[in-house]
Motif scaffolding. Structure first.
Motif, PDB file in Angstrom:
ATOM      1  N   LYS A  30       0.833  -1.204   0.000  1.00 47.88           N
ATOM      2  CA  LYS A  30       0.000   0.000   0.000  1.00 47.88           C
ATOM      3  C   LYS A  30       0.864   1.250   0.000  1.00 47.88           C
ATOM      4  O   LYS A  30       0.609   2.194  -0.756  1.00 47.88           O
ATOM      5  CB  LYS A  30      -0.926   0.001   1.216  1.00 47.88           C
ATOM      6  CG  LYS A  30      -1.809   1.232   1.300  1.00 47.88           C
ATOM      7  CD  LYS A  30      -2.642   1.231   2.565  1.00 47.88           C
ATOM      8  CE  LYS A  30      -3.434   2.527   2.658  1.00 47.88           C
ATOM      9  NZ  LYS A  30      -4.014   2.731   3.976  1.00 47.88           N
ATOM     10  N   ALA A  31       1.888   1.280   0.838  1.00 44.99           N
ATOM     11  CA  ALA A  31       2.771   2.449   0.910  1.00 44.99           C
ATOM     12  C   ALA A  31       3.476   2.688  -0.425  1.00 44.99           C
ATOM     13  O   ALA A  31       3.593   3.827  -0.880  1.00 44.99           O
ATOM     14  CB  ALA A  31       3.796   2.266   2.026  1.00 44.99           C
ATOM     15  N   ALA A  32       3.923   1.610  -1.067  1.00 44.76           N
ATOM     16  CA  ALA A  32       4.588   1.747  -2.373  1.00 44.76           C
ATOM     17  C   ALA A  32       3.622   2.287  -3.416  1.00 44.76           C
ATOM     18  O   ALA A  32       3.981   3.154  -4.221  1.00 44.76           O
ATOM     19  CB  ALA A  32       5.160   0.403  -2.814  1.00 44.76           C
ATOM     20  N   ARG A  33       2.397   1.803  -3.403  1.00 41.89           N
ATOM     21  CA  ARG A  33       1.400   2.273  -4.369  1.00 41.89           C
ATOM     22  C   ARG A  33       1.007   3.725  -4.112  1.00 41.89           C
ATOM     23  O   ARG A  33       0.770   4.486  -5.045  1.00 41.89           O
ATOM     24  CB  ARG A  33       0.177   1.372  -4.348  1.00 41.89           C
ATOM     25  CG  ARG A  33       0.455   0.028  -4.977  1.00 41.89           C
ATOM     26  CD  ARG A  33      -0.759  -0.835  -5.047  1.00 41.89           C
ATOM     27  NE  ARG A  33      -0.429  -2.101  -5.690  1.00 41.89           N
ATOM     28  CZ  ARG A  33      -1.246  -3.124  -5.754  1.00 41.89           C
ATOM     29  NH1 ARG A  33      -2.456  -3.038  -5.233  1.00 41.89           N
ATOM     30  NH2 ARG A  33      -0.876  -4.230  -6.343  1.00 41.89           N
ATOM     31  N   GLU A  34       0.931   4.113  -2.851  1.00 40.46           N
ATOM     32  CA  GLU A  34       0.627   5.512  -2.538  1.00 40.46           C
ATOM     33  C   GLU A  34       1.739   6.431  -3.024  1.00 40.46           C
ATOM     34  O   GLU A  34       1.467   7.512  -3.553  1.00 40.46           O
ATOM     35  CB  GLU A  34       0.393   5.681  -1.038  1.00 40.46           C
ATOM     36  CG  GLU A  34      -0.939   5.113  -0.571  1.00 40.46           C
ATOM     37  CD  GLU A  34      -1.105   5.129   0.945  1.00 40.46           C
ATOM     38  OE1 GLU A  34      -0.088   5.245   1.669  1.00 40.46           O
ATOM     39  OE2 GLU A  34      -2.253   5.009   1.401  1.00 40.46           O
ATOM     40  N   ALA A  35       2.986   5.998  -2.861  1.00 41.58           N
ATOM     41  CA  ALA A  35       4.115   6.799  -3.343  1.00 41.58           C
ATOM     42  C   ALA A  35       4.083   6.903  -4.863  1.00 41.58           C
ATOM     43  O   ALA A  35       4.328   7.978  -5.436  1.00 41.58           O
ATOM     44  CB  ALA A  35       5.428   6.181  -2.882  1.00 41.58           C
ATOM     45  N   GLN A  36       3.741   5.801  -5.518  1.00 43.92           N
ATOM     46  CA  GLN A  36       3.638   5.811  -6.975  1.00 43.92           C
ATOM     47  C   GLN A  36       2.505   6.733  -7.424  1.00 43.92           C
ATOM     48  O   GLN A  36       2.658   7.497  -8.375  1.00 43.92           O
ATOM     49  CB  GLN A  36       3.404   4.395  -7.495  1.00 43.92           C
ATOM     50  CG  GLN A  36       3.362   4.305  -9.007  1.00 43.92           C
ATOM     51  CD  GLN A  36       3.103   2.882  -9.493  1.00 43.92           C
ATOM     52  OE1 GLN A  36       2.459   2.094  -8.815  1.00 43.92           O
ATOM     53  NE2 GLN A  36       3.619   2.571 -10.661  1.00 43.92           N
ATOM     54  N   ALA A  37       1.385   6.685  -6.735  1.00 40.86           N
ATOM     55  CA  ALA A  37       0.251   7.551  -7.082  1.00 40.86           C
ATOM     56  C   ALA A  37       0.622   9.016  -6.915  1.00 40.86           C
ATOM     57  O   ALA A  37       0.243   9.865  -7.731  1.00 40.86           O
ATOM     58  CB  ALA A  37      -0.962   7.202  -6.221  1.00 40.86           C
ATOM     59  N   GLU A  38       1.380   9.325  -5.877  1.00 42.15           N
ATOM     60  CA  GLU A  38       1.818  10.703  -5.659  1.00 42.15           C
ATOM     61  C   GLU A  38       2.742  11.166  -6.792  1.00 42.15           C
ATOM     62  O   GLU A  38       2.610  12.283  -7.296  1.00 42.15           O
ATOM     63  CB  GLU A  38       2.542  10.823  -4.314  1.00 42.15           C
ATOM     64  CG  GLU A  38       2.893  12.242  -3.956  1.00 42.15           C
ATOM     65  CD  GLU A  38       3.515  12.346  -2.572  1.00 42.15           C
ATOM     66  OE1 GLU A  38       4.358  13.238  -2.389  1.00 42.15           O
ATOM     67  OE2 GLU A  38       3.148  11.556  -1.692  1.00 42.15           O
ATOM     68  N   ALA A  39       3.652  10.282  -7.206  1.00 41.61           N
ATOM     69  CA  ALA A  39       4.566  10.624  -8.308  1.00 41.61           C
ATOM     70  C   ALA A  39       3.789  10.828  -9.606  1.00 41.61           C
ATOM     71  O   ALA A  39       4.062  11.766 -10.367  1.00 41.61           O
ATOM     72  CB  ALA A  39       5.611   9.536  -8.478  1.00 41.61           C
ATOM     73  N   ILE A  40       2.807   9.983  -9.848  1.00 42.09           N
ATOM     74  CA  ILE A  40       1.986  10.116 -11.057  1.00 42.09           C
ATOM     75  C   ILE A  40       1.194  11.417 -11.006  1.00 42.09           C
ATOM     76  O   ILE A  40       1.082  12.134 -12.002  1.00 42.09           O
ATOM     77  CB  ILE A  40       1.052   8.898 -11.224  1.00 42.09           C
ATOM     78  CG1 ILE A  40       1.878   7.661 -11.588  1.00 42.09           C
ATOM     79  CG2 ILE A  40      -0.022   9.163 -12.282  1.00 42.09           C
ATOM     80  CD1 ILE A  40       1.100   6.371 -11.548  1.00 42.09           C
ATOM     81  N   GLY A  41       0.661  11.751  -9.832  1.00 41.11           N
ATOM     82  CA  GLY A  41      -0.085  13.005  -9.685  1.00 41.11           C
ATOM     83  C   GLY A  41       0.786  14.215  -9.975  1.00 41.11           C
ATOM     84  O   GLY A  41       0.361  15.152 -10.660  1.00 41.11           O
TER      85      GLY A  41
END
Length: 88
Positions: A30-41
């Motif tokens: 979950k933490a990795a996906r949240e970081a990825q989502a932030e980078a994509i945003g």
């Protein structure tokens, strides 16, 4: 859980249910996906700020493309960071 312990272990060890290990794995994912989502945003914000692409943008290219394979017959396969591919 104390009544379920099949044998003694050193005091510095801890009995853990497989479920607890799985929960920790899910939290890490979950933490990795949240970081990825932030980078994509952040990337999407930068792209929206662009009026139009009029020249090659290396940062954009490196953000989107993972690999390119050039085949012997001249075809090219682009693998995008999201896992999708496109062969031309």
């Amino acid at each position: 859980m104390a009544d379920e312990v099949p044998f003694g272990i050193p005091d510095s060890w801890e009995w853990v249910r497989l479920g607890k290990a799985r929960l920790e794995q899910l939290r890490t994912t979950k933490a990795a996906r949240e970081a990825q989502a932030e980078a994509i945003g952040a990337f999407m914000f930068e792209v929206q700020e662009l009026d139009a692409l009029t020249e090659f943008d290396e940062k954009l290219w490196l953000t989107i493309i993972d690999t390119i394979t050039v085949h012997a017959d001249g075809r090219m396969t682009f693998k995008f960071r999201g896992g999708k591919t496109l062969t031309l």
